[in-house]
Design a protein around this motif. Structure first.
Motif, short mmCIF file in Angstrom:
data_model
loop_
_atom_site.label_atom_id
_atom_site.label_comp_id
_atom_site.label_asym_id
_atom_site.label_seq_id
_atom_site.Cartn_x
_atom_site.Cartn_y
_atom_site.Cartn_z
N GLU B 75 -20.13 -19.88 20.49
CA GLU B 75 -20.87 -18.83 19.87
C GLU B 75 -21.98 -18.27 20.52
O GLU B 75 -22.29 -16.93 20.53
CB GLU B 75 -21.55 -19.46 18.58
CG GLU B 75 -20.50 -19.19 17.36
CD GLU B 75 -20.84 -19.97 16.16
OE1 GLU B 75 -22.06 -20.18 16.01
OE2 GLU B 75 -19.93 -20.35 15.40
N ILE B 79 -22.03 -14.34 21.57
CA ILE B 79 -23.06 -13.42 21.03
C ILE B 79 -24.14 -13.02 22.06
O ILE B 79 -24.52 -11.98 22.49
CB ILE B 79 -23.78 -13.79 19.97
CG1 ILE B 79 -22.70 -14.06 18.72
CG2 ILE B 79 -25.24 -13.09 19.30
CD1 ILE B 79 -23.12 -14.66 17.39
N ILE B 83 -23.16 -9.59 23.58
CA ILE B 83 -24.10 -8.49 22.88
C ILE B 83 -25.40 -8.35 23.29
O ILE B 83 -25.92 -7.41 24.00
CB ILE B 83 -24.03 -8.80 21.30
CG1 ILE B 83 -22.57 -8.82 20.85
CG2 ILE B 83 -24.66 -7.69 20.61
CD1 ILE B 83 -22.46 -9.08 19.34
N PRO B 86 -25.80 -7.77 27.42
CA PRO B 86 -25.29 -6.58 27.98
C PRO B 86 -26.25 -5.39 27.30
O PRO B 86 -26.78 -4.50 28.03
CB PRO B 86 -23.93 -6.28 27.58
CG PRO B 86 -23.52 -7.68 26.87
CD PRO B 86 -24.54 -8.56 26.90
#
Ligand SMILES: [Cu+2]
Lengths: 135, 327
Positions: B75, B79, B83, B86
């Motif tokens: 996870e 994440i 997310i 970047p």
């Protein structure tokens, strides 16, 4: 019975109508925000391109529009987070043909869409922060 | 191993040599171009690091530790790596790129240059001060060093694009619409510009030289450029002038101070002082002048000047002597 099963499904689908709407909101806010920024800038630059005061007003106004859009998306994101109900059961996968799974799936999906829309709105607005002229 | 490294290095040097030269955005000689070159390197290094990280991770989980990860780690990777990381990286790069834009668009001062993209050459006009009579030239742009010069761009019939990679970014030229660009050269020298928007048959042969000069030299050059053409200095050149007028070259070309007043082709008043001919497709010497006049179509397909194949060698050499003398 096949007949009652069908009825049941129609009924729960009707109940999910609200969250079907929910899933469209974040992306729509992003799209409308983009259109407003693009059109307002195009019109002001074409008509009043050399007027520093007009451009300052435009940037302030778009800053305001951006805050409203971000707040809207955050609200949608919050609602979807509640609907996903992750903290309660830790469900990542919603692949059963039952009411709870459908409900949480729609919440989950619109939560992720809210994240990407939030980021999209920030990127669309960054030029407003940096560019001080229509050049 | 050593042998391999040795064999490798000349290749690497050759590749690097491709980045230098008079038409390289990676060998900047102007303020704007050097900011753009920095941007390029930052993006290239960023992309390389990212590529190595993604592929390294892929290699790690498939070859080095090919077992399933704990849920928590997975996870965090998805994440964090998918997310959060970047988002911050791209925000940083976008903000950096946007922050350099205002300076790239700063206006120039002093002598203004108007460049019009024609088929397939460049009409160049120097405007010493607003409202002043323009000084017309062609196919070459002269600029003062360490000074920001404003360039107004337009086009005749087709869209072209104005680009001197060593000095600044590029800007499109449209018929009926004015665009602008400012350049601020920092090194004296000769650079190459090239049309950067496909505009027809001779698009690739539509280039020019950008000559960056010391400021006082530029002022002196411009004063000379303003003058009418010099009188032909030799008998041969005088003959050439007569042939020029006889053959009707003046219907398309202007030589200020003579009867030749044609507006359709490049102004030839000082053509002999240009560094190249035909929008930088030939050198500027006597042979090249003769070659150009006799074989325009062969040198530049689609050119809007007829080839003068019927001219005798004698006439042609007289004509070339005349043109070359138009300093
Ligand atoms: Cu062109």
């Amino acid at each position: 019975m096949a007949g009652t099963g069908k009825n049941e499904e129609t009924k729960t689908l009707a109940e999910e109508a609200d969250s079907l709407w929910l899933i469209t909101f974040a992306g729509s806010i992003w799209a409308v925000h983009f259109l407003v920024c693009y059109c307002a800038t195009a019109v002001i630059c074409a008509k009043l391109g050399g007027d520093a005061a007009a451009i300052l007003m435009l940037r302030l106004a778009l800053g305001g529009v951006t805050l409203v859009a971000l707040a809207g998306i955050a609200f949608v994101g919050w609602r979807s987070w509640l609907q996903w109900d992750f903290l309660d059961d830790g469900d990542y996968v919603h692949n059963l043909a039952r009411k709870e799974d459908r409900h949480e799936f729609l919440g989950h999906a619109s939560f992720l869409l809210s994240i990407i829309s939030f980021i999209g709105v920030i990127y669309v607005s960054l030029p407003v922060l940096f560019l001080e002229t229509c050049q | 191993m050593r042998g391999r490294a040795l064999r490798f290095s000349p290749v690497a040097l050759l590749l690097l040599a491709g980045c230098t030269g008079t038409q390289s955005a990676l060998d900047p000689a102007g303020k704007d171009a050097s900011v753009l070159a920095d941007l390029f390197w930052v993006l290239l290094i960023g992309a390389t690091v990212l590529w190595l990280a993604v592929n390294g991770l892929f290699f790690y989980v498939t070859r080095i530790e090919p077992r399933s990860l704990s849920r928590r780690l997975a996870e965090t990777l998805v994440i964090g790596g998918g997310i959060v990381f970047p988002f911050f990286l791209l925000s940083g790069l976008l903000a950096y790129a946007l922050s350099i834009m205002p300076d790239q668009r700063l206006e120039g001062t002093g002598v203004q240059i108007r460049v019009t993209g024609e088929q397939w050459w460049w009409r160049v006009e120097y405007i010493p001060e607003p409202g002043a009579e323009p000084i017309v030239a062609a196919n070459e742009i002269r600029l003062p060093v360490d000074h920001r010069t404003e360039i107004k761009l337009g086009a005749d019939k087709f869209i072209h694009s104005f680009w001197i990679p060593a000095l600044a970014g590029k800007m499109d030229m449209f018929p009926g619409r004015e665009t602008r660009l400012a350049v601020e050269p920092t090194k004296v020298g000769v650079y190459r510009g090239q049309c950067a928007e496909f505009c027809g048959e001779a698009h690739a042969l539509m280039a020019f030289q950008a000559v960056v000069m010391e400021q006082d030299e530029f002022a002196a050059w411009l004063e000379k450029e303003r003058q009418d053409a010099v009188m032909p200095a030799s008998d041969l050149a005088r003959q050439g002038e007569a042939i020029f007028l006889e053959e009707g070259c003046g219907a398309c070309h202007t030589v200020r101070g003579t009867e030749a007043r044609g507006p359709a082709g490049p102004d030839l008043t000082h053509v002999g002082s240009r560094l190249s001919l035909g929008a930088a497709v030939l050198p500027s010497d006597r042979e090249a002048f003769a070659d150009w006049v006799r074989h325009t179509k062969r040198i530049k397909p689609g050119v809007k000047m007829p080839p003068y194949v019927h001219l005798s060698d004698e006439k042609l050499s007289a004509l070339s002597a005349y043109l070359e003398g138009l300093k």
